[in-house]
Design an enzyme around this catalytic site. Structure first.
Site, PDB file in Angstrom:
ATOM      1  N   THR A 247       3.248  28.629 -30.821  1.00  0.00           N
ATOM      2  CA  THR A 247       2.880  27.550 -30.914  1.00  0.00           C
ATOM      3  C   THR A 247       3.468  27.165 -32.366  1.00  0.00           C
ATOM      4  O   THR A 247       4.256  28.107 -33.164  1.00  0.00           O
ATOM      5  CB  THR A 247       1.379  27.660 -30.855  1.00  0.00           C
ATOM      6  OG1 THR A 247       0.950  26.331 -31.523  1.00  0.00           O
ATOM      7  CG2 THR A 247       1.076  27.932 -32.314  1.00  0.00           C
TER       8      THR A 247
ATOM      9  N   GLY B  81      -3.162  28.866 -37.412  1.00  0.00           N
ATOM     10  CA  GLY B  81      -3.986  28.585 -36.887  1.00  0.00           C
ATOM     11  C   GLY B  81      -4.643  30.158 -35.977  1.00  0.00           C
ATOM     12  O   GLY B  81      -4.246  31.296 -36.636  1.00  0.00           O
ATOM     13  N   ASP B  82      -5.128  30.095 -34.662  1.00  0.00           N
ATOM     14  CA  ASP B  82      -5.602  30.918 -33.491  1.00  0.00           C
ATOM     15  C   ASP B  82      -4.397  31.706 -33.089  1.00  0.00           C
ATOM     16  O   ASP B  82      -4.961  32.699 -33.095  1.00  0.00           O
ATOM     17  CB  ASP B  82      -6.579  30.650 -32.999  1.00  0.00           C
ATOM     18  CG  ASP B  82      -5.960  29.585 -32.003  1.00  0.00           C
ATOM     19  OD1 ASP B  82      -5.559  27.976 -32.246  1.00  0.00           O
ATOM     20  OD2 ASP B  82      -5.928  29.626 -30.625  1.00  0.00           O
TER      21      ASP B  82
ATOM     22  N   THR C 136      -6.909  27.747 -26.361  1.00  0.00           N
ATOM     23  CA  THR C 136      -5.575  27.022 -27.244  1.00  0.00           C
ATOM     24  C   THR C 136      -6.396  25.315 -27.257  1.00  0.00           C
ATOM     25  O   THR C 136      -8.077  25.070 -26.895  1.00  0.00           O
ATOM     26  CB  THR C 136      -5.187  25.689 -25.918  1.00  0.00           C
ATOM     27  OG1 THR C 136      -4.115  25.499 -25.956  1.00  0.00           O
ATOM     28  CG2 THR C 136      -6.038  26.170 -24.825  1.00  0.00           C
TER      29      THR C 136
ATOM     30  N   GLY D   9      -7.237  25.295 -33.579  1.00  0.00           N
ATOM     31  CA  GLY D   9      -7.267  26.576 -34.167  1.00  0.00           C
ATOM     32  C   GLY D   9      -8.316  27.020 -34.625  1.00  0.00           C
ATOM     33  O   GLY D   9      -8.840  28.129 -34.697  1.00  0.00           O
TER      34      GLY D   9
HETATM   35  N1  GLY Z   1      -3.478  26.150 -31.194  1.00  0.00           N
HETATM   36  C1  GLY Z   1      -2.861  26.296 -31.901  1.00  0.00           C
HETATM   37  C2  GLY Z   1      -3.459  26.391 -33.424  1.00  0.00           C
HETATM   38  O1  GLY Z   1      -4.056  25.644 -34.009  1.00  0.00           O
HETATM   39  O2  GLY Z   1      -1.907  26.687 -34.096  1.00  0.00           O
END
Ligand code: GLY
Length: 355
Positions: free
Chosen positions: A211, A223-224, A244, A247
């Protein structure tokens, strides 16, 4: 819910269909093939300038610089993530090197770029012209929030909504930051990621995420997606998951871990999806742009999927071919998508599941 138990690749969002299609021929019988397939899928999305949430084409941070995050996992003893890459386009490639060449599980920032250099990964220009133009538009508006966050309609525009394939939006889950895109004021943007779950003919599972994170994020925000248990998790003999969406919420509930742990405790695939999305709901104080999508697979290759709100799509590639699926469960089907006035280029070819 899928009941097949043959080799399979699953990806988040419709843009991942081309990515998993490209990776499918690599899915042979070895662990190396499995990891290569994941890398190939994520590289495909990284390279696509039309995908505005991943790699080249992703939207930059508030300073106008790209930073990329990703991770890869075979098991709780074999995984790694990398975050804040500013010079290397393929986080999953770097993450695999961390997993295989070090004792560590997470590298970040400039040192991670240096690590990639030392292992011969070429550096690259990460920002696409359109992404740079979107950032300049945002900067020229004073770097203020790209939507009127005082209204639900404004906030809804921040939510990633998958337009499906064959639309003018291509891989864009978000509006590109052009004032002309909406009658409601400055154009909105959101963020998301590619998550891929793979299972080969031998039954080995592995997961990966890549990402560019939240558009115009505070520099340094992670993020995650690079963190095991958050954006991805794999437990051999039990199952795997990838999440997804927002995050901060995914990390707050360790979403992929929750999903796999539900399977481990004897829950069904649907239970795993429901439990994960319910944890999101239970956080309370959710805002209209918040979204979480989850894909859960058991060790036999069966899977179930869910979206907290409408707008999430899943790509599948197996022996029957490639296709897109609606989530099996949408916890809040009543929640609207973005206002119609802001749908230029975002007309949905696949309608939301239940509204
Ligand atoms: N789900 C991707 C982010 O929040 O960076």
């Amino acid at each position: 819910m899928n009941t097949a138990a043959s080799p399979i690749l699953l990806g988040t969002w419709s843009f991942s269909l081309a990515a998993i299609e490209a990776a499918w021929p690599l899915l042979g019988g070895s662990k190396d093939d499995l990891l290569e397939a994941l890398q190939a899928a994520c590289r495909h999305a990284d390279l696509d300038p039309e995908v505005d949430s991943v790699g080249f084409g992703g939207l930059p941070d508030a300073s106008g610089r790209m930073s990329l995050d990703g991770g890869i996992m075979l098991s709780p003893l074999q995984f790694a993530g990398v975050c804040g890459l500013r010079r290397h386009l393929h986080p999953v490639d770097v993450a695999r090197l961390i997993m295989e060449r070090t004792e560590h599980t997470l590298l970040c920032g400039e040192d991670a770029d240096d690590f990639a250099d030392r292992h011969g990964i070429p550096s690259a220009d990460l920002i696409a012209p359109e992404a740079e133009a979107a950032w300049k538009g945002w900067r020229d508006r004073g770097g203020r929030d790209v939507v009127d966050q005082s209204t639900d309609a404004g906030l809804r525009n921040l939510r990633p909504v998958d337009p499906g394939l064959g639309t003018s939006a291509g891989g864009r889950l978000f509006r590109p930051g052009d004032d002309s895109e909406t009658k409601e004021g400055p154009a909105p943007v959101g963020h998301d990621t590619i998550g891929v779950l793979a299972r080969d003919a031998a039954g080995t599972m592995a997961a990966a995420c890549s990402t560019s994170g939240l558009p115009f994020k505070v520099p340094g925000r992670i993020g995650d997606s690079p963190i095991a248990g958050h954006g991805f998790f794999v437990e051999p003999g039990v199952g795997q998951a990838t999440a997804t969406g927002t995050g901060e919420l995914i990390s707050g509930i360790s979403a992929s871990m929750v999903a796999v742990e539900t399977l481990r405790r004897g829950g069904s695939l649907r239970d795993a999806v429901q439990e994960t999305l319910q944890r999101v709901e239970d956080l309370g104080d959710l805002r209209p742009h918040h979204q979480v999508g989850i894909i859960v697979m058991d060790h036999e290759g069966r899977f179930a999927t869910g979206g907290f709100r409408p707008g999430f799509l899943i790509a599948v590639r197996d022996a029957e071919g490639g296709r897109l699926l609606e989530p099996d469960l949408v916890l809040r089907p009543q929640d609207d998508g973005p206002p119609e006035s802001a749908t230029d280029g975002f007309a949905k070819s696949v309608p939301p599941p239940s509204d």
